[in-house]
Design an enzyme around this catalytic site. Structure first.
Site, PDB file in Angstrom:
ATOM      1  N   ILE A   1     -15.469  22.166  21.419  1.00 46.63           N
ATOM      2  CA  ILE A   1     -16.559  22.535  22.330  1.00 46.63           C
ATOM      3  C   ILE A   1     -16.053  23.655  23.253  1.00 46.63           C
ATOM      4  CG2 ILE A   1     -18.174  21.693  24.086  1.00 46.63           C
ATOM      5  CD1 ILE A   1     -17.535  18.803  22.976  1.00 46.63           C
TER       6      ILE A   1
ATOM      7  N   ARG B   1      -8.439  31.185  25.885  1.00 48.63           N
ATOM      8  CA  ARG B   1      -9.552  30.382  26.398  1.00 48.63           C
ATOM      9  C   ARG B   1     -10.853  30.804  25.699  1.00 48.63           C
ATOM     10  NH1 ARG B   1     -12.155  31.528  31.457  1.00 48.63           N
ATOM     11  NH2 ARG B   1     -13.459  29.747  31.991  1.00 48.63           N
TER      12      ARG B   1
ATOM     13  N   HIS C   1     -11.642  17.399  20.893  1.00 50.58           N
ATOM     14  CA  HIS C   1     -11.947  16.240  21.742  1.00 50.58           C
ATOM     15  C   HIS C   1     -11.953  14.941  20.939  1.00 50.58           C
ATOM     16  CE1 HIS C   1     -13.536  18.381  25.360  1.00 50.58           C
ATOM     17  NE2 HIS C   1     -13.762  19.339  24.484  1.00 50.58           N
TER      18      HIS C   1
ATOM     19  N   GLU D   1     -11.752  12.060  22.009  1.00 52.66           N
ATOM     20  CA  GLU D   1     -12.404  10.989  22.787  1.00 52.66           C
ATOM     21  C   GLU D   1     -13.904  10.904  22.520  1.00 52.66           C
ATOM     22  OE1 GLU D   1     -11.435  13.835  23.895  1.00 52.66           O
ATOM     23  OE2 GLU D   1     -12.996  14.648  25.199  1.00 52.66           O
TER      24      GLU D   1
ATOM     25  N   CYS E   1      -8.524  20.181  25.064  1.00 54.10           N
ATOM     26  CA  CYS E   1      -9.409  21.320  25.354  1.00 54.10           C
ATOM     27  C   CYS E   1      -9.044  21.973  26.691  1.00 54.10           C
ATOM     28  CB  CYS E   1     -10.861  20.882  25.260  1.00 54.10           C
ATOM     29  SG  CYS E   1     -11.964  22.273  24.945  1.00 54.10           S
TER      30      CYS E   1
HETATM   31  N1  GLN Z   1     -14.090  26.452  27.913  1.00 53.64           N
HETATM   32  C1  GLN Z   1     -13.514  25.451  28.763  1.00 53.64           C
HETATM   33  C2  GLN Z   1     -12.440  26.041  29.660  1.00 53.64           C
HETATM   34  O1  GLN Z   1     -12.216  27.178  29.692  1.00 53.64           O
HETATM   35  C3  GLN Z   1     -12.956  24.301  27.965  1.00 53.64           C
HETATM   36  C4  GLN Z   1     -14.066  23.537  27.285  1.00 53.64           C
HETATM   37  C5  GLN Z   1     -13.780  22.098  27.050  1.00 53.64           C
HETATM   38  O2  GLN Z   1     -12.880  21.505  27.645  1.00 53.64           O
HETATM   39  N2  GLN Z   1     -14.596  21.499  26.227  1.00 53.64           N
HETATM   40  O3  GLN Z   1     -11.794  25.333  30.363  1.00 53.64           O
END
Ligand code: GLN
Length: 190
Positions: A127, A98, A169, A171, A69
């Site tokens: 997420i 992003r 994710h 994890e 992420c």
């Molecule tokens: N939106 C976050 C970012 O720009 C990333 C979100 C995440 O790692 N769950 O870094």
């Protein structure tokens, strides 16, 4: 970021895992996981802690790495929809967007088949995740999903040599296959 969950998964996958905040800790590792969280904050902290330049050097010298992420964003060479002063470590020649899923859904979960991961699809938790807009110079696609509300698939897992990244994710699930894949990759690189 969610370092605790990554540490637990890495340990279960057989690695000797610890957190890296300082130069001396970075110098002690054979590989690095850059967790989720907020890429702009991790970027700033890496500069404040004097880790940015050593980290870029280590990655250039072939340090294996896995970014999930925000970690994917930090490993990417190019970022779309980043903040103006946002910098990355640039180890993967990919362009990421992003918060890409933002307009459709902030967070969602789905099952995804990944190249190199045996035993059926992985349950992927996204997420406020990025997706990979494009890959360059030999980066391999490990997986893609069709996001809710869209009719085309988007790349969400990539690898180039010993650097890999996922938008999701692993994890936060009990499935250790991604961490095992990374630990195996690191062992094979030694
Ligand atoms: N939106 C976050 C970012 O720009 C990333 C979100 C995440 O790692 N769950 O870094």
């Amino acid at each position: 970021g969610d370092t605790r969950e990554h540490l637990a998964a890495l340990r279960e996958a057989g690695a000797d895992a610890f957190t890296v905040r300082r130069r001396s800790e970075l110098d002690a590792v054979d590989a690095l996981v850059i967790p989720g969280g907020e890429s702009t904050t991790i970027d700033k902290l890496s500069r404040i802690f004097g880790l940015r330049e050593p980290l870029i050097e280590a990655l250039r010298a072939g340090l294996p790495a896995y970014g999930s992420c925000a970690g994917m964003i930090l490993l990417a060479k190019h970022v779309l929809d980043g903040t103006q002063d946002q910098q990355t470590f640039g180890a993967l020649d990919i362009t990421v967007r992003r918060n890409a899923f933002g307009r459709q859904v902030e967070s969602f979960e789905t099952d995804v088949d990944l190249d190199g991961i045996e035993g059926g699809p992985v349950h992927a938790v996204f997420i406020r995740a990025p997706w990979v807009e494009s890959i360059h110079n030999g980066v391999e696609i490990l997986g893609a999903v069709v996001p809710p509300g869209l009719d085309e698939s988007k790349i969400i897992a990539v690898r180039h040599e010993n650097v890999m990244a996922t938008s999701f994710h692993p994890e936060v699930t009990d499935d250790l296959r991604i961490h095992r894949y990374f630990v195996d990759m690191v062992r094979a690189a030694q």
